[in-house]
Design an enzyme around this catalytic site. Structure first.
Site, short mmCIF file in Angstrom:
data_model
loop_
_atom_site.label_atom_id
_atom_site.label_comp_id
_atom_site.label_asym_id
_atom_site.label_seq_id
_atom_site.Cartn_x
_atom_site.Cartn_y
_atom_site.Cartn_z
N ARG A 83 0.80 -1.22 0.00
CA ARG A 83 0.00 0.00 0.00
C ARG A 83 0.83 1.27 0.00
NH1 ARG A 83 -3.11 -3.98 1.83
NH2 ARG A 83 -1.15 -4.53 2.81
N THR A 84 1.85 1.33 0.84
CA THR A 84 2.59 2.59 0.93
C THR A 84 3.29 2.86 -0.39
OG1 THR A 84 2.90 2.17 3.29
CG2 THR A 84 4.27 3.88 2.29
N LYS A 112 27.23 -4.29 -4.58
CA LYS A 112 28.69 -4.20 -4.79
C LYS A 112 29.39 -3.60 -3.57
CE LYS A 112 27.92 -2.93 -9.64
NZ LYS A 112 28.17 -1.82 -10.56
N ARG A 133 11.71 3.96 2.33
CA ARG A 133 11.41 3.04 3.43
C ARG A 133 12.67 2.24 3.71
NH1 ARG A 133 6.27 -0.91 4.12
NH2 ARG A 133 5.42 1.09 4.74
N HIS A 166 6.39 5.94 11.15
CA HIS A 166 5.73 5.81 9.85
C HIS A 166 4.80 7.04 9.73
CE1 HIS A 166 4.14 4.27 6.25
NE2 HIS A 166 3.84 3.04 6.60
C1 NCD Z 1 2.70 -0.92 8.15
C2 NCD Z 1 4.21 -0.78 8.19
O1 NCD Z 1 4.89 -0.95 7.19
O2 NCD Z 1 4.68 -0.44 9.27
N1 NCD Z 1 2.24 -1.15 6.84
C3 NCD Z 1 1.84 -0.08 6.08
O3 NCD Z 1 2.63 0.70 5.65
N2 NCD Z 1 0.51 0.10 5.92
C4 NCD Z 1 2.14 -1.88 9.11
C5 NCD Z 1 2.66 -3.29 9.10
O4 NCD Z 1 3.47 -3.67 8.27
O5 NCD Z 1 2.20 -4.05 9.96
#
Ligand code: NCD
Length: 355
Positions: A83-84, A112, A133, A166
């Site tokens: 989703r993100t 590398k 991320r 997050h």
């Molecule tokens: C979350 C995360 O990545 O922290 N997922 C997300 O981005 N919706 C929650 C999770 O992974 O449990």
């Protein structure tokens, strides 16, 4: 952002960091929940709803697409994401930003032996925005600090860092809560119940901090001792004078909640082989809990879920996690527009629409 050493930067308090992340008052980087104030949250929610409204016509969609069609974005995702990643990707397309991606560091020069720092510095040479991320806590902040020592300071958005933050999930959670409680005076005064792996769930940590900006909100944390929220968060709640409880009485918490925020067990952080089948989640939201839940309360989940919410719950109008998914794209549209200072143009277009 002023340069200085990494150690000095890390030692800064939230207020000092806020000045660094948002010179001129508005977020340039989006890195930690503590950088946002209430005025920004209200404005972001307004901008989200306006962009959404504008996108209902073809003319409006073309207007949005034109706003950043001369810019490029890098999506650097060194951890899994559905989703993100996709909502940021779609958000880039909505505002015309051209997206590129590295999702698997084994296909980049990190294999590398290049450091992630050098990789991200390379991205900043080609792109105008970095959305990232990373499994290392605080890494997005480190990148923003690192770029501040270069001559290509591009905005950095933290799309999930380690177990700590997050912030954009928290923004979309706030937007979802605000819309859910629109007819009931907004988020103020509500009781928000967090359930699951609160020790390692970064979405909970970021959202709990944003909720501190809403007067009268009480927070309840439902988890066994080993998965309860950290002492840094309880200290922040204490310092902000926010009422909160920690409990294992799931049924009672559900019956008293305005919102129940379920989370999965974050067992990717456990050493050793992963458990097959059930993951030992201590609390399962089933159809039985729908009877306990107040008629006007809502159930959220950042997703992905395992078996902590039964699929039968999805059909209940109080289950709003699929709305969260959709809201996430629009909140990210608004965040990107705000970072690139396109919000006044959106306001003007919207004012013409509603005139
Ligand atoms: C979350 C995360 O990545 O922290 N997922 C997300 O981005 N919706 C929650 C999770 O992974 O449990």
């Amino acid at each position: 952002m002023s340069a200085g050493s990494w150690a000095a930067f890390q030692a800064m308090g939230p207020e000092e960091k806020r000045a660094v992340f948002q010179p001129g008052g508005r977020p340039f980087h989006a890195l930690i929940a503590e950088q946002f104030d209430r005025a920004f949250l209200d404005r972001l929610c307004e901008l989200t709803t306006r962009a959404r409204r504008i996108a209902k016509t073809r003319g409006g969609r073309l207007f949005l697409q034109d706003l950043l069609c001369d810019r490029r974005a890098m999506l650097y995702f060194a951890q899994p994401s559905t989703r993100t990643f996709l909502s940021f990707y779609a958000a880039c397309q909505i505002v015309g930003l051209h997206p590129a991606e590295v999702r698997d560091t084994s296909t980049s020069s990190e294999l590398k032996g290049e450091s992630p720092e050098d990789s991200v510095r390379t991205f900043s040479s080609y792109f105008d925005l970095i959305i990232m991320r990373h499994p290392v806590g605080g890494f997005a902040e480190r990148i923003a600090w690192l770029l501040s020592n270069t001559d290509r300071v591009v905005p950095v958005i933290n799309a999930g860092s380690g177990k700590d933050q997050h912030p954009t999930q928290a923004l979309l959670d706030i937007y979802t809560l605000q819309r859910s409680f629109e007819a009931r005076g907004g988020i103020e005064g509500k009781r928000i119940v967090f359930v699951g792996d609160l020790a390692r769930g970064r979405t909970v940590r970021s959202l709990a901090r944003l909720l501190m900006l809403y007067p009268g909100v009480s927070q309840c944390f439902v988890a066994p001792e080993s998965l309860q929220i950290g002492s840094d968060l309880t200290a922040a709640l204490d310092a902000a004078g926010v009422p909160y409880t920690c409990t294992t009485d799931f049924d009672r918490a559900v019956s008293e909640a305005d919102a129940v925020y379920m989370t999965r067990i974050q067992d990717e952080w456990d050493a050793g082989p992963k458990r097959a089948g059930g993951d030992g989640h201590p609390f399962h939201f089933t159809e039985r809990h729908l009877d306990l839940l107040r008629p006007e309360a809502v159930v959220l989940h950042p997703l992905p879920r395992r078996d902590e919410i039964a699929p039968e719950v999805d059909a209940d109008p109080r289950a709003v996690y699929w709305r969260q998914v959709r809201n996430g794209m629009w909140v990210r549209v608004a965040l990107i527009l705000s970072i690139f200072e396109k919000d006044a143009e959106v306001d003007r277009y919207h004012a013409d629409l509603v005139r």
